[in-house]
Motif scaffolding. Structure first.
Motif, short mmCIF file in Angstrom:
data_model
loop_
_atom_site.label_atom_id
_atom_site.label_comp_id
_atom_site.label_asym_id
_atom_site.label_seq_id
_atom_site.Cartn_x
_atom_site.Cartn_y
_atom_site.Cartn_z
N GLN A 77 33.31 47.36 42.97
CA GLN A 77 33.02 46.34 43.99
C GLN A 77 33.83 45.07 43.71
O GLN A 77 34.40 44.45 44.61
CB GLN A 77 31.51 46.03 43.98
N ALA A 78 33.91 44.70 42.44
CA ALA A 78 34.68 43.51 42.06
C ALA A 78 36.16 43.70 42.37
O ALA A 78 36.87 42.76 42.74
CB ALA A 78 34.48 43.20 40.58
N ALA A 79 36.64 44.94 42.23
CA ALA A 79 38.06 45.21 42.51
C ALA A 79 38.37 45.04 44.00
O ALA A 79 39.47 44.69 44.38
CB ALA A 79 38.43 46.61 42.06
N TYR A 80 37.36 45.31 44.85
CA TYR A 80 37.55 45.19 46.30
C TYR A 80 37.15 43.80 46.82
O TYR A 80 37.16 43.57 48.02
CB TYR A 80 36.73 46.26 47.04
N ASN A 81 36.80 42.91 45.93
CA ASN A 81 36.36 41.58 46.33
C ASN A 81 37.59 40.68 46.52
O ASN A 81 37.91 39.82 45.69
CB ASN A 81 35.42 41.03 45.24
N TYR A 82 38.32 40.93 47.62
CA TYR A 82 39.60 40.24 47.82
C TYR A 82 39.39 38.78 48.21
O TYR A 82 38.74 38.50 49.23
CB TYR A 82 40.40 40.94 48.92
N PRO A 83 39.95 37.84 47.44
CA PRO A 83 39.83 36.42 47.80
C PRO A 83 40.56 36.13 49.11
O PRO A 83 41.40 36.90 49.55
CB PRO A 83 40.51 35.69 46.63
N GLU A 84 40.27 34.96 49.69
CA GLU A 84 40.93 34.58 50.94
C GLU A 84 42.38 34.17 50.66
O GLU A 84 42.66 33.56 49.62
CB GLU A 84 40.18 33.39 51.53
N SER A 110 48.92 33.03 33.12
CA SER A 110 47.74 32.19 32.88
C SER A 110 46.63 32.47 33.92
O SER A 110 45.63 31.77 33.95
CB SER A 110 48.12 30.70 32.90
N HIS A 111 46.85 33.49 34.75
CA HIS A 111 45.82 33.88 35.73
C HIS A 111 45.52 35.37 35.62
O HIS A 111 45.56 36.10 36.60
CB HIS A 111 46.23 33.49 37.15
N GLN A 112 45.26 35.81 34.39
CA GLN A 112 44.68 37.12 34.08
C GLN A 112 45.64 38.29 33.96
O GLN A 112 45.23 39.37 33.55
CB GLN A 112 43.54 37.48 35.04
N ALA A 113 46.93 38.14 34.29
CA ALA A 113 47.85 39.26 34.06
C ALA A 113 48.31 39.25 32.61
O ALA A 113 48.39 38.19 31.98
CB ALA A 113 49.05 39.17 34.99
N ASP A 114 48.61 40.44 32.07
CA ASP A 114 49.03 40.53 30.66
C ASP A 114 50.54 40.61 30.49
O ASP A 114 51.05 40.36 29.40
CB ASP A 114 48.36 41.76 30.03
N ALA A 115 51.24 41.02 31.53
CA ALA A 115 52.71 41.03 31.50
C ALA A 115 53.18 41.00 32.94
O ALA A 115 52.45 41.37 33.86
CB ALA A 115 53.24 42.27 30.79
N VAL A 116 54.43 40.54 33.13
CA VAL A 116 54.99 40.37 34.47
C VAL A 116 56.44 40.84 34.48
O VAL A 116 57.18 40.58 33.54
CB VAL A 116 54.99 38.87 34.88
N GLY A 166 37.79 50.20 36.65
CA GLY A 166 37.37 49.27 37.70
C GLY A 166 37.62 47.82 37.28
O GLY A 166 38.08 47.00 38.09
N ASP A 167 37.33 47.50 36.02
CA ASP A 167 37.51 46.11 35.55
C ASP A 167 38.98 45.69 35.60
O ASP A 167 39.29 44.54 35.94
CB ASP A 167 36.99 45.96 34.11
N GLN A 168 39.88 46.62 35.25
CA GLN A 168 41.30 46.23 35.25
C GLN A 168 41.83 46.13 36.69
O GLN A 168 42.66 45.27 36.99
CB GLN A 168 42.16 47.20 34.42
N TYR A 169 41.32 47.00 37.59
CA TYR A 169 41.68 46.82 39.00
C TYR A 169 41.19 45.46 39.49
O TYR A 169 41.89 44.78 40.26
CB TYR A 169 41.05 47.92 39.86
N ALA A 170 39.99 45.06 39.07
CA ALA A 170 39.44 43.78 39.52
C ALA A 170 40.31 42.61 39.01
O ALA A 170 40.56 41.65 39.74
CB ALA A 170 38.00 43.62 39.04
N ARG A 171 40.77 42.74 37.76
CA ARG A 171 41.68 41.69 37.25
C ARG A 171 42.97 41.68 38.06
O ARG A 171 43.53 40.62 38.36
CB ARG A 171 42.01 41.95 35.78
N TYR A 177 46.15 38.07 43.88
CA TYR A 177 45.79 37.13 44.96
C TYR A 177 46.06 35.68 44.52
O TYR A 177 46.50 34.86 45.32
CB TYR A 177 44.33 37.31 45.39
N ALA A 178 45.79 35.38 43.25
CA ALA A 178 46.06 34.02 42.77
C ALA A 178 47.55 33.73 42.85
O ALA A 178 47.97 32.65 43.32
CB ALA A 178 45.55 33.87 41.33
N LEU A 179 48.38 34.69 42.42
CA LEU A 179 49.83 34.48 42.46
C LEU A 179 50.31 34.34 43.92
O LEU A 179 51.13 33.47 44.23
CB LEU A 179 50.55 35.66 41.77
#
Ligand code: B12
Ligand code: SF4
Ligand code: SF4
Length: 326
Positions: A77-84, A110-116, A166-171, A177-179
């Motif tokens: 559910q958290a993974a599908y909780n898409y911010p606006e 600095s917004h939850q990703a571990d590598a880019v 599920g937790d990693q999908y949510a992250r 979305y933050a990026l």
């Protein structure tokens, strides 16, 4: 194979349920282009809307089998909780591409990703039937917690492994979305592709091109930092950027002699040899063999958990061994 995990069938003992087999109405391997020698876009099938491909009912079974595990409903559910998403700002940040790439990377980390990783868009990254107009792809890596991932597969008695998925999908959802919103605030267009649904963007090819890792025999990406225990998410944008370089650290070479995933996969879906798929010779997983077990066992994941690169204690030694061979 992890024989101490009571949820894993002993090697060779797995037989799919007849009701699962009945839902596999056509083979997925021709859909994936197995044996085809000419490059083409991937066909949209599993994890696309269930009324748009032949495995809609199987997809529903797979979803149900993961959601019945303790904690999995809330995790997904958290993974599908898409911010606006915010509108694109009128004023553009006109900094040079190098600076924008550095700022986007540091924002993402600095917004939850571990590598880019950053790569230019290739039409082959977009599923057939979809369009993406932005010229850049930013790929985000979200590392699994190995202690939790190694509990897969999950069932009604133990949902630890699938909850970590599920937790990693949510992250991935929160980070992408933050990026996207940060890029939009700088006056450029951007769109997020976090999963769990497939959406328009195929994630592993741009992840490899942008240096996040190499393709493993088990069909997933192996990262230098996290092994195979890593989820991916994407953001496409027209912000001017600079690509990051591919990273070859010996994973493909190592796979030629390792058999940990082939031996651990209950339905024996992982091919020993590379095969021709949509014009590229590469590792390939037999969809028809994988999908029944995947659907019955809460999204399985044994192959990425059992890969030696995923074990934090083994990874540095493997990296050193492969570096010494080069
Ligand atoms: C549909 C899908 C599935 C389907 C079908 C996969 C298949 N290969 O047929 C099923 C349900 C079986 C599945 C299973 C799994 N999946 Co899956 N899946 C997806 C999804 C949504 C789309 C991929 C797809 O359509 N594949 C079908 C065709 C394109 O497959 P293919 O030709 O064999 O190509 C595969 C790879 O070779 C690579 N690839 C594609 N084109 C090219 C081109 C080149 C040149 C190269 C080198 C590689 C490459 O990507 C494909 C990944 O399936 C992606 C997310 C995304 N948007 O990309 C996640 C994704 C690939 N899955 C992922 C994972 C981890 C898994 C599982 C381990 C399950 C789990 N518990 O996590 C298993 C692994 C088994 C397997 N078969 O791969 C991760 C991989 C992360 C990583 N470390 O690489 C992804 C990226 C999801 C995510 N957001 O993190 N999956
Ligand atoms: S996810 Fe598929 S390929 Fe991986 S171990 Fe499970 S059944 Fe085998
Ligand atoms: S388990 Fe071994 S063969 Fe399979 S992907 Fe990992 S390193 Fe490669």
């Amino acid at each position: 194979m992890n024989q101490s995990n009571p949820r894993r069938p002993k090697r060779g003992s797995y037989q799919p349920k007849p009701e699962t087999v009945a839902l596999l109405k056509v083979s997925g391997n021709p859909i994936n282009g197995l044996g085809e020698t000419i490059p083409r876009r991937a066909s949209a099938f599993f994890w696309h809307p269930p009324d748009q491909h032949p495995y809609g009912e199987l997809q529903i079974v797979a979803r149900q089998s993961s959601r019945k595990c303790p904690g999995a409903g809330a995790a997904f559910q958290a993974a599908y909780n898409y911010p606006e998403l915010i509108p694109v700002a009128d004023v553009r940040n006109e900094a040079p591409a190098e600076q924008l790439a550095a700022e986007a990377t540091s924002f993402t980390l600095s917004h939850q990703a571990d590598a880019v990783g950053i790569t230019s868009m290739d039409p082959l990254y977009v599923f057939e039937g979809y369009t993406i107009s932005e010229p850049w792809v930013i790929v985000l890596a979200l590392a699994h917690n190995y202690e939790r991932l190694k509990e897969v597969p999950s069932d009604e008695t133990n949902g630890v492994g699938v909850c970590d998925v599920g937790d990693q999908y949510a992250r991935g959802t929160r980070a992408s979305y933050a990026l996207t919103n940060w890029i939009r605030s700088q006056g450029y267009n951007a769109n997020p592709y976090p999963g769990p649904m497939a959406s328009a963007l195929l994630l592993i090819p741009p992840a490899i091109a942008s240096g996040l890792g190499e393709l493993g025999k088990h069909g997933s990406l192996i990262s230098r930092q996290f092994g195979s225990g890593v989820r991916l998410a994407g953001v496409t944008t027209d912000m001017p950027l600079v690509p990051t370089k591919p990273d070859r650290f010996g994973a493909d070479e190592f796979c030629k002699t390792c058999q940990a995933c082939t031996n651990a996969c209950p339905p024996r879906a992982i091919s020993e040899q590379k095969q021709m798929v949509r014009g590229v010779e590469r590792w390939y997983v037999d969809f028809d063999k994988c999908i029944p077990y995947f659907a019955e066992s809460a999204s399985c994941g044994i192959c990425i958990a059992e890969c030696p690169w995923t074990r934090p204690t083994a990874r540095p030694k493997l990296l050193a061994t492969m570096a010494s061979r080069r």
